[in-house]
Design a protein around this motif. Structure first.
Motif, short mmCIF file in Angstrom:
data_model
loop_
_atom_site.label_atom_id
_atom_site.label_comp_id
_atom_site.label_asym_id
_atom_site.label_seq_id
_atom_site.Cartn_x
_atom_site.Cartn_y
_atom_site.Cartn_z
N LEU A 31 -13.20 9.05 -25.10
CA LEU A 31 -13.00 9.67 -23.79
C LEU A 31 -13.23 8.64 -22.70
CD1 LEU A 31 -14.58 13.22 -23.65
CD2 LEU A 31 -12.19 12.56 -23.52
N SER A 33 -13.62 8.85 -19.52
CA SER A 33 -14.64 9.13 -18.51
C SER A 33 -16.04 8.83 -19.04
CB SER A 33 -14.55 10.58 -18.04
OG SER A 33 -14.63 11.44 -19.15
N LEU A 36 -16.43 5.11 -18.94
CA LEU A 36 -16.62 4.69 -17.55
C LEU A 36 -18.04 4.95 -17.08
CD1 LEU A 36 -13.46 6.04 -15.75
CD2 LEU A 36 -14.28 3.69 -15.66
N ASN A 53 -4.37 2.22 -20.05
CA ASN A 53 -5.54 2.53 -19.22
C ASN A 53 -6.86 2.08 -19.83
OD1 ASN A 53 -3.81 3.62 -17.42
ND2 ASN A 53 -4.68 5.66 -17.42
N GLU A 77 2.43 -2.70 -23.52
CA GLU A 77 1.92 -2.84 -22.16
C GLU A 77 0.40 -3.08 -22.16
OE1 GLU A 77 2.82 0.69 -19.96
OE2 GLU A 77 2.41 -0.31 -18.06
N LYS A 81 -1.43 -6.30 -20.46
CA LYS A 81 -2.50 -6.17 -19.46
C LYS A 81 -3.79 -6.82 -19.92
CE LYS A 81 -1.17 -4.00 -15.77
NZ LYS A 81 -1.22 -4.64 -14.47
N CYS B 14 1.04 2.62 -12.35
CA CYS B 14 1.85 2.19 -13.49
C CYS B 14 3.35 2.28 -13.17
CB CYS B 14 1.52 3.05 -14.70
SG CYS B 14 1.35 4.79 -14.28
N GLN B 62 -5.52 14.10 -14.40
CA GLN B 62 -6.12 13.70 -15.69
C GLN B 62 -7.50 14.35 -15.81
OE1 GLN B 62 -5.70 9.59 -16.71
NE2 GLN B 62 -7.27 9.66 -18.30
N ASP B 66 -9.15 13.65 -20.94
CA ASP B 66 -8.00 12.74 -20.90
C ASP B 66 -6.69 13.47 -21.18
OD1 ASP B 66 -9.38 10.39 -20.22
OD2 ASP B 66 -9.96 10.06 -22.29
N ILE B 93 -15.13 4.39 -7.67
CA ILE B 93 -14.86 2.95 -7.65
C ILE B 93 -13.62 2.70 -6.82
CG2 ILE B 93 -15.96 2.26 -9.82
CD1 ILE B 93 -13.36 2.68 -11.24
N ARG B 99 -5.10 -6.05 -10.15
CA ARG B 99 -5.24 -6.02 -11.60
C ARG B 99 -4.65 -4.78 -12.24
NH1 ARG B 99 -10.93 -7.98 -13.91
NH2 ARG B 99 -10.41 -10.17 -14.06
N ALA B 100 -4.87 -3.63 -11.60
CA ALA B 100 -4.52 -2.36 -12.27
C ALA B 100 -3.22 -1.77 -11.75
CB ALA B 100 -5.66 -1.37 -12.11
N GLY B 101 -2.54 -2.46 -10.85
CA GLY B 101 -1.26 -1.95 -10.35
C GLY B 101 -1.39 -1.38 -8.95
N ASN B 121 -5.60 5.91 -11.75
CA ASN B 121 -5.35 5.75 -13.19
C ASN B 121 -6.55 6.17 -14.03
OD1 ASN B 121 -6.92 3.68 -12.18
ND2 ASN B 121 -6.09 2.12 -13.54
N MET B 122 -7.54 6.78 -13.41
CA MET B 122 -8.77 7.15 -14.12
C MET B 122 -8.84 8.67 -14.31
SD MET B 122 -10.61 4.42 -14.71
CE MET B 122 -10.17 2.71 -14.39
N PRO B 123 -9.66 9.11 -15.27
CA PRO B 123 -9.82 10.56 -15.45
C PRO B 123 -10.76 11.16 -14.41
CG PRO B 123 -11.13 9.37 -17.07
CD PRO B 123 -10.38 8.33 -16.29
N THR B 124 -10.54 12.41 -14.07
CA THR B 124 -11.50 13.13 -13.24
C THR B 124 -12.65 13.58 -14.14
OG1 THR B 124 -10.47 15.26 -13.72
CG2 THR B 124 -9.64 14.06 -11.81
N ARG B 150 0.62 10.53 -26.03
CA ARG B 150 -0.67 10.09 -25.50
C ARG B 150 -1.00 10.79 -24.19
NH1 ARG B 150 0.55 5.88 -23.82
NH2 ARG B 150 2.46 5.45 -24.94
N PHE B 151 -2.20 11.25 -24.05
CA PHE B 151 -2.67 11.98 -22.87
C PHE B 151 -2.07 13.38 -22.75
CE2 PHE B 151 -3.52 7.59 -21.13
CZ PHE B 151 -4.89 7.68 -21.28
#
Lengths: 109, 234
Positions: A31, A33, A36, A53, A77, A81, B14, B62, B66, B93, B99-101, B121-124, B150-151
């Motif tokens: 996960l 999150s 993170l 990601n 990708e 990255k 992305c 998200q 995820d 953050i 770096r991340a787009g 690009n991050m999850p809540t 995915r996701f």
């Protein structure tokens, strides 16, 4: 410990990145999150997630390398990255439990 | 009416920087309607609201699991209100554009008006259930994004949970069968991140009028057919 030592002892496949990077901790989780919020800088991350990601998460946290388990393949990708961001990518055919146990035995915490 | 509900803009880190209003307009000529759904934000929707006669405001949230959930609204204001709530639940953050787009805000002319610094690009930290409730409470219409990829909800959780979500975007015949077995309407969309991907998959709806509510009513009644690159349709 150098990632190289772990990769060699476990027979992990090296996808990209500098194996001389040092890691102190291991973190096993799928996960984003959780990773993170809880993983520390200097970590080797064990997961089955392959999406680009994971590199963003690793970069934010300060994770040095990722071990992808269960024989999954990284997305193209993701590898691109990771090369840009200097994150080491490794692969294993084994599951996360076995990989984590072996890495723990080598001394990561 | 040909509708591609899942199109990203240059706000998604992305996505191609060319996903600006004029380019999206040019590349969607064969479509009648578009859904704009960037990752975790509807901040570019207004700029794209005139690229087609019908533009469905949305965002792709998200969840903490995820899971990507497409959330559509009839009004931009509601999409923006939900965006503000989503922002409170993203990691605190600052997005690293280099770096991340790049996450670029644009106006209708396609001029860059600023950077979005929330990490889209991050999850809540919201659960799927919480996000569905948030969307429904704000008059929105949730759709599982690329359910079996995915996701997607099936990929992440392995099953369709019992929630107020009645439609799933699928990318394969297997996904379509699984969604329908779970009692969901299966639709397709391009999930375009680049101009040439717009309309790659779409749905053709038999729908009276042009109101967004009517579009979703038609989808719920199954009054549509899948179109575009869906090899499994034969």
């Amino acid at each position: 410990m150098k990632i190289r030592e772990i990769a060699e002892k476990l027979g992990l496949k090296h996808v990209c990145g500098n194996l001389d990077e040092e890691v102190k901790y291991g973190f096993t989780c799928d996960l984003l999150s959780e990773v993170l919020g809880r993983a520390k800088p200097g970590t080797l991350w064990i997961t089955v997630q392959t999406h680009v990601n994971i590199v963003a998460v690793a970069t934010v946290v300060g994770i040095k390398g990722i071990v992808l388990c269960n024989g999954h393949e990284y997305d193209k990708e993701t590898v691109e990255k990771a090369v840009q961001s200097g994150i080491v990518l490794l692969k294993s055919e084994e599951n996360s439990f076995l990989v984590s146990g072996k890495i723990y035995e080598l001394g990561l915490r | 009416m040909k509708l591609d509900l899942h199109v990203h803009t240059c706000l998604s880190p992305c996505a191609d920087l060319l996903m600006v209003p004029d380019v999206v307009k040019d590349f969607s000529e064969k479509l009648d309607a578009l859904g704009i759904a960037d990752h975790n934000s509807a901040k570019n929707v207004r700029a794209f609201s005139r690229v087609k006669e019908i533009v469905v405001p949305g965002l792709e949230i998200q969840t903490v699991e995820d899971v990507h959930l497409l959330c559509f609204f009839t009004k931009i204001e509601n999409a923006l209100k939900v965006t503000e709530i989503v922002y409170e639940h993203l990691p605190k953050i600052r997005h690293d554009h280099e770096r991340a787009g790049y996450q670029l805000l644009v106006n209708e002319k396609g001029e860059y008006t600023g950077y979005e610094d929330h990490p889209l690009n991050m999850p809540t930290d919201l659960t799927l259930k919480e996000v569905v409730e948030l969307v429904v409470k704000n008059g929105g219409f949730p759709v599982y994004a690329h359910a079996e990829r995915r996701f997607g909800v099936l990929f992440q959780l392995g099953f369709f949970p019992e929630l107020e979500v009645y439609v799933a975007e699928v990318v394969s015949e297997e996904g379509k069968i699984l969604a329908e077995k779970a009692g969901l309407r299966a639709i397709v969309a391009s999930d375009a991140h680049r101009p040439e991907e717009i309309g790659k998959r779409y749905i053709e709806i038999s729908c009276e009028g042009k109101r967004i509510e009517k579009i979703f009513e038609s989808i719920l009644r199954g009054e549509y057919r899948l179109g575009g690159v869906c090899p499994w349709l034969g």
